[in-house]
Design an enzyme around this catalytic site. Structure first.
Site, PDB file in Angstrom:
ATOM      1  N   LYS A  56      40.629 -39.615  75.017  1.00 41.67           N
ATOM      2  CA  LYS A  56      39.881 -39.103  76.413  1.00 41.67           C
ATOM      3  C   LYS A  56      39.277 -40.393  77.128  1.00 41.67           C
ATOM      4  O   LYS A  56      39.092 -40.451  78.035  1.00 41.67           O
ATOM      5  CB  LYS A  56      38.588 -38.324  75.857  1.00 41.67           C
ATOM      6  CG  LYS A  56      39.102 -37.004  75.152  1.00 41.67           C
ATOM      7  CD  LYS A  56      37.901 -36.300  74.651  1.00 41.67           C
ATOM      8  CE  LYS A  56      37.088 -36.749  73.439  1.00 41.67           C
ATOM      9  NZ  LYS A  56      37.872 -36.826  72.234  1.00 41.67           N
TER      10      LYS A  56
ATOM     11  N   ARG B   6      35.124 -50.021  64.398  1.00 46.78           N
ATOM     12  CA  ARG B   6      34.273 -48.746  64.181  1.00 46.78           C
ATOM     13  C   ARG B   6      34.627 -48.164  62.907  1.00 46.78           C
ATOM     14  O   ARG B   6      35.639 -47.831  62.383  1.00 46.78           O
ATOM     15  CB  ARG B   6      35.014 -47.405  65.071  1.00 46.78           C
ATOM     16  CG  ARG B   6      34.224 -47.665  66.434  1.00 46.78           C
ATOM     17  CD  ARG B   6      34.819 -46.812  67.418  1.00 46.78           C
ATOM     18  NE  ARG B   6      34.541 -45.233  67.081  1.00 46.78           N
ATOM     19  CZ  ARG B   6      34.730 -44.040  67.681  1.00 46.78           C
ATOM     20  NH1 ARG B   6      35.176 -44.286  68.909  1.00 46.78           N
ATOM     21  NH2 ARG B   6      34.573 -42.978  67.324  1.00 46.78           N
TER      22      ARG B   6
ATOM     23  N   ARG C 165      43.302 -47.813  65.909  1.00 44.79           N
ATOM     24  CA  ARG C 165      42.236 -48.463  66.548  1.00 44.79           C
ATOM     25  C   ARG C 165      41.034 -48.779  65.557  1.00 44.79           C
ATOM     26  O   ARG C 165      40.453 -50.090  65.923  1.00 44.79           O
ATOM     27  CB  ARG C 165      41.396 -47.112  67.240  1.00 44.79           C
ATOM     28  CG  ARG C 165      40.356 -47.309  67.909  1.00 44.79           C
ATOM     29  CD  ARG C 165      40.000 -46.143  68.997  1.00 44.79           C
ATOM     30  NE  ARG C 165      39.036 -45.222  68.333  1.00 44.79           N
ATOM     31  CZ  ARG C 165      38.576 -43.893  68.926  1.00 44.79           C
ATOM     32  NH1 ARG C 165      39.147 -43.751  69.931  1.00 44.79           N
ATOM     33  NH2 ARG C 165      38.133 -43.379  68.109  1.00 44.79           N
TER      34      ARG C 165
ATOM     35  N   ARG D 190      30.327 -30.573  72.753  1.00 45.50           N
ATOM     36  CA  ARG D 190      31.309 -30.659  71.703  1.00 45.50           C
ATOM     37  C   ARG D 190      30.882 -29.347  70.928  1.00 45.50           C
ATOM     38  O   ARG D 190      31.365 -29.147  69.753  1.00 45.50           O
ATOM     39  CB  ARG D 190      30.926 -31.841  70.862  1.00 45.50           C
ATOM     40  CG  ARG D 190      32.183 -32.768  70.911  1.00 45.50           C
ATOM     41  CD  ARG D 190      31.767 -33.872  70.144  1.00 45.50           C
ATOM     42  NE  ARG D 190      32.607 -34.875  69.799  1.00 45.50           N
ATOM     43  CZ  ARG D 190      33.031 -36.001  70.177  1.00 45.50           C
ATOM     44  NH1 ARG D 190      32.550 -36.588  70.913  1.00 45.50           N
ATOM     45  NH2 ARG D 190      34.113 -36.694  69.615  1.00 45.50           N
TER      46      ARG D 190
ATOM     47  N   ARG E 214      35.889 -35.726  60.911  1.00 48.45           N
ATOM     48  CA  ARG E 214      35.825 -35.431  62.410  1.00 48.45           C
ATOM     49  C   ARG E 214      36.601 -34.354  62.857  1.00 48.45           C
ATOM     50  O   ARG E 214      36.097 -33.364  63.584  1.00 48.45           O
ATOM     51  CB  ARG E 214      35.736 -36.654  63.126  1.00 48.45           C
ATOM     52  CG  ARG E 214      34.622 -37.564  63.023  1.00 48.45           C
ATOM     53  CD  ARG E 214      35.041 -38.899  63.076  1.00 48.45           C
ATOM     54  NE  ARG E 214      35.646 -39.452  64.103  1.00 48.45           N
ATOM     55  CZ  ARG E 214      36.480 -40.628  64.189  1.00 48.45           C
ATOM     56  NH1 ARG E 214      36.581 -41.154  63.426  1.00 48.45           N
ATOM     57  NH2 ARG E 214      36.822 -40.831  65.776  1.00 48.45           N
TER      58      ARG E 214
HETATM   59  P1  ADP Z   1      36.001 -39.524  68.848  1.00 45.56           P
HETATM   60  O1  ADP Z   1      36.219 -38.511  70.023  1.00 45.56           O
HETATM   61  O2  ADP Z   1      37.205 -40.358  68.556  1.00 45.56           O
HETATM   62  O3  ADP Z   1      35.509 -38.809  67.722  1.00 45.56           O
HETATM   63  P2  ADP Z   1      33.426 -40.454  70.228  1.00 45.56           P
HETATM   64  O4  ADP Z   1      33.323 -41.907  70.365  1.00 45.56           O
HETATM   65  O5  ADP Z   1      33.621 -39.348  71.034  1.00 45.56           O
HETATM   66  O6  ADP Z   1      34.827 -40.607  69.281  1.00 45.56           O
HETATM   67  O7  ADP Z   1      32.116 -39.865  68.917  1.00 45.56           O
HETATM   68  C1  ADP Z   1      31.914 -40.783  68.038  1.00 45.56           C
HETATM   69  C2  ADP Z   1      31.077 -39.873  67.074  1.00 45.56           C
HETATM   70  O8  ADP Z   1      29.734 -39.834  68.132  1.00 45.56           O
HETATM   71  C3  ADP Z   1      31.067 -38.451  66.743  1.00 45.56           C
HETATM   72  O9  ADP Z   1      32.018 -38.450  65.601  1.00 45.56           O
HETATM   73  C4  ADP Z   1      29.751 -37.835  66.597  1.00 45.56           C
HETATM   74  O10 ADP Z   1      29.028 -38.162  65.547  1.00 45.56           O
HETATM   75  C5  ADP Z   1      29.111 -38.607  67.830  1.00 45.56           C
HETATM   76  N1  ADP Z   1      29.345 -37.992  69.008  1.00 45.56           N
HETATM   77  C6  ADP Z   1      29.577 -38.034  70.171  1.00 45.56           C
HETATM   78  N2  ADP Z   1      29.596 -37.071  71.103  1.00 45.56           N
HETATM   79  C7  ADP Z   1      28.960 -36.021  70.356  1.00 45.56           C
HETATM   80  C8  ADP Z   1      28.376 -34.876  70.744  1.00 45.56           C
HETATM   81  N3  ADP Z   1      28.422 -34.396  72.068  1.00 45.56           N
HETATM   82  N4  ADP Z   1      27.635 -34.099  70.065  1.00 45.56           N
HETATM   83  C9  ADP Z   1      27.281 -34.625  68.781  1.00 45.56           C
HETATM   84  N5  ADP Z   1      27.721 -35.653  68.390  1.00 45.56           N
HETATM   85  C10 ADP Z   1      28.254 -36.562  69.211  1.00 45.56           C
END
Ligand code: ADP
Length: 191
Positions: free
Chosen positions: A14, A134, A128, A89, A146
């Site tokens: 994404k 991370r 990654r 999400r 996740r």
């Molecule tokens: P990825 O899609 O690879 O898991 P992101 O950078 O989008 O990576 O998200 C990393 C973390 O940030 C998630 O595992 C969660 O803990 C938090 N997070 C991101 N977006 C949301 C959301 N919309 N609602 C709740 N937690 C979120």
């Protein structure tokens, strides 16, 4: 104005694709994951609220996430549109986004899912993790958590957006360029 939701499991690409699409369509890219990481790095109150959840690979609570997202949209008036990456999400987030965006006389034009299977995604995330630093990408059990969060809380949004006739699926396996082209063709065809 065009507002897009990029949808997909962790590692689906994404963020990578949003970077290309924002340039092509002149959109503002809002990544909730990036915003949380920025806040954690800068030790803000918001960062402190989010950190323990992110470290475990759990979702951050809806209220915290929704407030942050809305503030970020409000910081960007007069734009051609947004790419929402990593938001919504949960169903509560999707409903909050609809209410918020309609109140501004805006709408979500499309939700686009990048599809790839779990084994490819785990491999991408571990790779990654070697360079990104991370911690949530460096531990397979956090990655699997996740995915579990995704299946339980995020995957049901497919039905939510299909009900609004906004859901589109794109094959997320291939070269970065190929996938950008698939997405670009789809977005152009929306109009
Ligand atoms: P990825 O899609 O690879 O898991 P992101 O950078 O989008 O990576 O998200 C990393 C973390 O940030 C998630 O595992 C969660 O803990 C938090 N997070 C991101 N977006 C949301 C959301 N919309 N609602 C709740 N937690 C979120």
């Amino acid at each position: 104005m065009i507002n897009l939701v990029l949808f997909g499991k962790p590692g689906a690409g994404k963020g990578t694709q949003a970077a290309f699409l924002k340039a092509t369509f002149n959109l503002v890219h809002i990544s909730t994951g990036d915003l949380f990481r920025y806040n954690i790095k800068n030790k803000t109150a918001l960062g402190q609220k989010a950190q323990s959840f992110m470290d475990k690979g759990d979702l951050v609570p809806d209220r915290v996430t929704i407030e942050m997202l809305e503030a970020e949209v409000d910081r960007n008036p007069e734009v051609k549109g947004f790419i929402f990456d990593g938001f919504p999400r949960t169903k509560a987030q999707a409903q909050a986004l609809d209410v918020f965006i309609e109140a501004k006389n805006m709408k979500i034009n499309a939700t686009i899912a990048l599809e790839a299977n779990d084994d490819i995604l785990v491999k991408r995330l571990l790779e990654r993790g070697e360079t990104s630093g991370r911690s949530d990408d460096q531990d397979e059990s956090k990655i699997r958590n996740r995915f579990d969060e995704y299946k339980l809380k995020t995957a049901p949004l497919k039905d939510y957006y299909e009900g609004q006739h906004k859901f589109h699926s794109v094959n997320g396996i291939g070269s970065i360029n190929e996938i950008t082209e698939r997405l670009t063709n789809l977005i152009v065809s929306l109009n």
